[in-house]
Scaffold this motif. Structure first.
Motif, PDB file in Angstrom:
ATOM      1  N   SER A 139    -101.478 -31.458  10.009  1.00  0.00           N
ATOM      2  CA  SER A 139    -100.936 -32.509   9.143  1.00  0.00           C
ATOM      3  C   SER A 139    -102.074 -33.463   8.771  1.00  0.00           C
ATOM      4  O   SER A 139    -103.144 -33.442   9.401  1.00  0.00           O
ATOM      5  CB  SER A 139     -99.853 -33.282   9.908  1.00  0.00           C
ATOM      6  N   ILE A 140    -101.829 -34.334   7.780  1.00  0.00           N
ATOM      7  CA  ILE A 140    -102.856 -35.284   7.336  1.00  0.00           C
ATOM      8  C   ILE A 140    -103.337 -36.142   8.512  1.00  0.00           C
ATOM      9  O   ILE A 140    -104.532 -36.332   8.726  1.00  0.00           O
ATOM     10  CB  ILE A 140    -102.292 -36.197   6.224  1.00  0.00           C
ATOM     11  N   GLU A 141    -102.371 -36.634   9.294  1.00  0.00           N
ATOM     12  CA  GLU A 141    -102.723 -37.500  10.423  1.00  0.00           C
ATOM     13  C   GLU A 141    -103.670 -36.784  11.385  1.00  0.00           C
ATOM     14  O   GLU A 141    -104.722 -37.317  11.758  1.00  0.00           O
ATOM     15  CB  GLU A 141    -101.439 -37.902  11.159  1.00  0.00           C
ATOM     16  N   LYS A 142    -103.294 -35.566  11.745  1.00  0.00           N
ATOM     17  CA  LYS A 142    -104.113 -34.818  12.712  1.00  0.00           C
ATOM     18  C   LYS A 142    -105.460 -34.433  12.104  1.00  0.00           C
ATOM     19  O   LYS A 142    -106.467 -34.355  12.802  1.00  0.00           O
ATOM     20  CB  LYS A 142    -103.381 -33.560  13.187  1.00  0.00           C
ATOM     21  N   ARG A 143    -105.483 -34.189  10.814  1.00  0.00           N
ATOM     22  CA  ARG A 143    -106.768 -33.886  10.166  1.00  0.00           C
ATOM     23  C   ARG A 143    -107.695 -35.089  10.268  1.00  0.00           C
ATOM     24  O   ARG A 143    -108.891 -34.950  10.480  1.00  0.00           O
ATOM     25  CB  ARG A 143    -106.558 -33.564   8.688  1.00  0.00           C
ATOM     26  N   GLY A 167    -102.236 -42.790   3.596  1.00  0.00           N
ATOM     27  CA  GLY A 167    -101.291 -41.665   3.615  1.00  0.00           C
ATOM     28  C   GLY A 167    -100.539 -41.512   4.924  1.00  0.00           C
ATOM     29  O   GLY A 167     -99.804 -40.540   5.095  1.00  0.00           O
ATOM     30  N   LEU A 168    -100.713 -42.441   5.870  1.00  0.00           N
ATOM     31  CA  LEU A 168    -100.012 -42.311   7.155  1.00  0.00           C
ATOM     32  C   LEU A 168     -98.748 -43.180   7.175  1.00  0.00           C
ATOM     33  O   LEU A 168     -98.723 -44.251   6.567  1.00  0.00           O
ATOM     34  CB  LEU A 168    -100.925 -42.745   8.308  1.00  0.00           C
ATOM     35  N   ASN A 169     -97.724 -42.708   7.896  1.00  0.00           N
ATOM     36  CA  ASN A 169     -96.525 -43.542   8.041  1.00  0.00           C
ATOM     37  C   ASN A 169     -96.759 -44.556   9.166  1.00  0.00           C
ATOM     38  O   ASN A 169     -97.748 -44.443   9.910  1.00  0.00           O
ATOM     39  CB  ASN A 169     -95.279 -42.664   8.274  1.00  0.00           C
ATOM     40  N   PRO A 170     -95.883 -45.582   9.319  1.00  0.00           N
ATOM     41  CA  PRO A 170     -96.146 -46.631  10.312  1.00  0.00           C
ATOM     42  C   PRO A 170     -96.384 -46.117  11.728  1.00  0.00           C
ATOM     43  O   PRO A 170     -97.272 -46.603  12.428  1.00  0.00           O
ATOM     44  CB  PRO A 170     -94.884 -47.503  10.245  1.00  0.00           C
ATOM     45  N   ALA A 171     -95.615 -45.110  12.147  1.00  0.00           N
ATOM     46  CA  ALA A 171     -95.790 -44.584  13.516  1.00  0.00           C
ATOM     47  C   ALA A 171     -97.158 -43.913  13.652  1.00  0.00           C
ATOM     48  O   ALA A 171     -97.858 -44.104  14.659  1.00  0.00           O
ATOM     49  CB  ALA A 171     -94.676 -43.590  13.815  1.00  0.00           C
ATOM     50  N   GLU A 172     -97.518 -43.145  12.637  1.00  0.00           N
ATOM     51  CA  GLU A 172     -98.820 -42.461  12.669  1.00  0.00           C
ATOM     52  C   GLU A 172     -99.961 -43.493  12.664  1.00  0.00           C
ATOM     53  O   GLU A 172    -100.983 -43.319  13.316  1.00  0.00           O
ATOM     54  CB  GLU A 172     -98.961 -41.528  11.457  1.00  0.00           C
ATOM     55  N   MET A 173     -99.709 -44.581  11.920  1.00  0.00           N
ATOM     56  CA  MET A 173    -100.724 -45.630  11.818  1.00  0.00           C
ATOM     57  C   MET A 173    -100.957 -46.285  13.175  1.00  0.00           C
ATOM     58  O   MET A 173    -102.094 -46.502  13.581  1.00  0.00           O
ATOM     59  CB  MET A 173    -100.241 -46.679  10.817  1.00  0.00           C
ATOM     60  N   GLU A 174     -99.859 -46.573  13.888  1.00  0.00           N
ATOM     61  CA  GLU A 174     -99.985 -47.178  15.221  1.00  0.00           C
ATOM     62  C   GLU A 174    -100.793 -46.273  16.143  1.00  0.00           C
ATOM     63  O   GLU A 174    -101.678 -46.724  16.869  1.00  0.00           O
ATOM     64  CB  GLU A 174     -98.586 -47.422  15.821  1.00  0.00           C
ATOM     65  N   ALA A 175    -100.456 -44.970  16.095  1.00  0.00           N
ATOM     66  CA  ALA A 175    -101.158 -44.009  16.958  1.00  0.00           C
ATOM     67  C   ALA A 175    -102.639 -43.942  16.580  1.00  0.00           C
ATOM     68  O   ALA A 175    -103.512 -43.867  17.450  1.00  0.00           O
ATOM     69  CB  ALA A 175    -100.510 -42.635  16.817  1.00  0.00           C
TER      70      ALA A 175
END
Lengths: 244, 330
Positions: A139-143, A167-175
């Motif tokens: 996924s974009i986040e993992k990339r 391009g990240l959602n709030p949860a992905e952003m926190e992580a």
């Protein structure tokens, strides 16, 4: 805490467009410095000049007390410890997550050491479960995390993160912010190029603002983001850009 | 410790045993000579695979390196009576230098621009071979000097010795390719294929790595060319150094499967056997070329990873890993 990167009078033009003009700033060792500004303000161009992709028309870049010659190529700058990520993540899509990191770890280490370092980085970046996954399928986040993981394998002193939150959602952003904090805790200095102001306020110790290729202001992130000149240049309005 | 060999390893050993005893069950030279062709083309494609497959640098000048090996063999053995085995270092040395020249001229280019530039380099080598006719006999070509069956001169009464030599040469190219892919340079090359800009920004010296891989591929090609020439018994610039040969080498690798250790081997047998079979069926009317072109189109459209991909496990593992990761995050 000494200065790791010192940029003096940096300028570059493309044809008639002055992309960056007489830019001066510095980053202290261990700092997380935000480089912000509206689209086209010269943030990525500045990163590209430091990374060696663009050769500046004028100015000096001092890194770790030494002037970086303009002729020094990209790979050799990376060997000095200057790492960067890209706005659009660029995994080696033909390789697994593990091999993406292992390949870069091999640059500075023997095979067995590289394996250990790769495993450590996989744990730090929480990519361990995906080690055997083809990186092109992430996924974009993992990339984006993989981009960061690979830069960690270069033994960096400075990582320039180009819009890692895009391009990240709030949860992905926190992580992702947790990951950036963890990377900074390892003693790595971060130049944080970002549009997401909550992220800037959350992780950065200082911020500098570019507008039309020039330095507009610098200071503590919350103060800088509430500066009327910055609000006008960045958003064209009077909103509290820190998100309060 | 593993007690038993895996099914894959057993299949490979079984195929090797079958290959080794096969000539015992075949009468006549025709079938063996076709298989020798398959083996040598598989070996040439394996060499191409190093730079074209693992590096993604699609070169169309590999016939030049095959020709250097072939000409080194014939010139030294015919004019000086030196065994082809001792001509190998000469071919390897010239190929190493030629690859450095071609690499310096072309590796600043990318994608199709690089490929087109290599066509020009290959043609230049062919013209040079023709031009220096006092050494190379020009367009007339060179025949092997046959003085009876002699292992050291690589002249035999039938093609069975070449069959075994072909197996050895093929296994050598597979071994070298395997070792290369497990080396640091091999990993760097794969990264460059994945994303050249990212690789460079992470500290990989792109030009140096590409050049090293190209030189290795060229040197190995000249070794194959040396033995292949003795099998052919006649070499000429229009055949041994031709663009047609370069293309055939690349096509064998692409059809079999690029960036795969056994892909070029599969491709060697499928493409060469298909060309032979269609030549028999269609004669010299060009039908075989049509089938050969059709095969290439079908593979590129429906199985761009090559025929070897049909034997690979599916991507279920990737999906499983991603699901596991999501569960842990939740």
């Amino acid at each position: 805490m000494g200065t790791l990167l010192d940029v003096n009078d940096l300028s570059i033009s493309f044809g008639g467009i002055k992309a960056v003009q007489n830019l001066n700033f510095h980053i202290d060792t261990g700092e997380v410095l935000a480089l912000i500004g509206p689209n086209g303000s010269g943030k990525s161009t500045t990163v590209n000049m430091i990374a060696g992709i663009y050769i500046p028309d004028k100015g000096i870049i001092k890194y770790d007390g030494h002037v970086i010659p303009n002729k020094m190529d990209i790979a050799n700058r990376a060997k000095l410890g200057i790492a960067r990520t890209f706005q659009t993540p660029r995994p080696f899509a033909n390789l697994t997550v593990y091999d993406n990191i292992y390949t870069i770890a091999l640059l500075h280490n023997k095979y067995t050491e590289a394996k250990e370092i790769t495993n450590d980085i996989l744990k730090l970046t929480k990519l361990d479960n995906l080690r055997n996954t083809n990186s092109g399928k992430l996924s974009i986040e993992k990339r984006k995390w993989l981009d960061l993981a690979r830069t960690m394998a270069t033994r960096p002193k400075l990582i320039m993160m180009d819009e890692v939150m895009a391009g990240l959602n709030p949860a992905e952003m926190e992580a992702s912010l947790d990951l950036i904090r963890a990377i900074n805790k390892e003693g790595i200095t971060v130049l944080f190029i970002e549009h997401v102001m909550k992220a800037v306020v959350s992780v950065c110790t200082r911020a500098i603002v570019l507008n039309q290729g020039k330095l507009l202001c610098e200071g503590e992130p919350r103060e800088v983001l509430n500066n009327p000149d910055v609000v006008a240049a960045y958003l064209g309005g009077e909103t509290d850009v820190a998100g309060n | 410790m593993k007690k038993y060999l895996s099914l894959k390893s057993m299949i490979k050993i079984g195929l090797l045993v079958v290959a080794l005893i096969f000539p015992l069950f075949v009468s006549g030279n025709y079938v063996i000579s076709i298989l020798v062709n398959c083996l040598f083309f598989a070996a040439m494609a394996e060499c191409w695979n190093i730079i074209g497959g693992y590096g993604g640098q699609v070169s169309w000048c590999h016939a030049s390196f095959v020709a250097i090996g072939a000409y080194s063999n014939f010139i030294l053995s015919n004019d000086f009576g030196i065994t082809p085995f001792l001509s190998l270092p000469l071919g390897i040395g010239i190929s190493f230098m030629l690859a450095a020249v071609i690499g310096h001229a072309t590796f600043r280019l990318h994608g199709p621009y690089f490929s087109v530039a290599t066509i020009a380099c290959g043609e230049a080598v062919r013209v040079l071979i023709q031009y220096f006719d006092k050494i190379t006999k020009g367009a007339a070509g060179i025949y092997v000097s046959y003085k009876g069956a002699d292992f050291w001169a690589l002249t035999f009464e039938n093609d069975i010795p070449f069959y075994y030599l072909g197996i050895i040469v093929l296994l050598l190219t597979v071994l070298v390719t395997y070792l290369f892919t497990k080396s640091k340079t091999g990993y760097y090359l794969s990264a460059i294929k994945g994303d050249e800009t990212a690789a460079e920004s992470l500290g990989i010296e792109v030009f140096k790595v590409k050049l090293t891989a190209f030189q290795l591929s060229a040197m190995l090609s000249s070794v194959v060319g040396c033995f292949y020439a003795s099998f052919l018994t006649y070499i000429a610039p229009t055949s041994t150094a031709s663009f047609d040969l370069s293309m055939k080498i690349g096509v064998v690798a692409i059809v079999g499967g690029v960036a795969s250790l056994w892909g070029p081997v599969v491709g060697g047998f499928i493409v060469i056997l298909l060309i032979e079979a269609t030549s028999v069926f269609f004669g010299a009317a060009g039908g075989s070329q049509m089938i050969y072109g059709l095969l290439l189109i079908v593979v590129i459209i429906f199985k761009p990873e090559g025929i070897i991909a049909l034997f690979r496990k599916n991507n279920a593992e990737d999906s499983k890993n991603m699901e596991l990761d999501k569960k842990e995050e939740a």
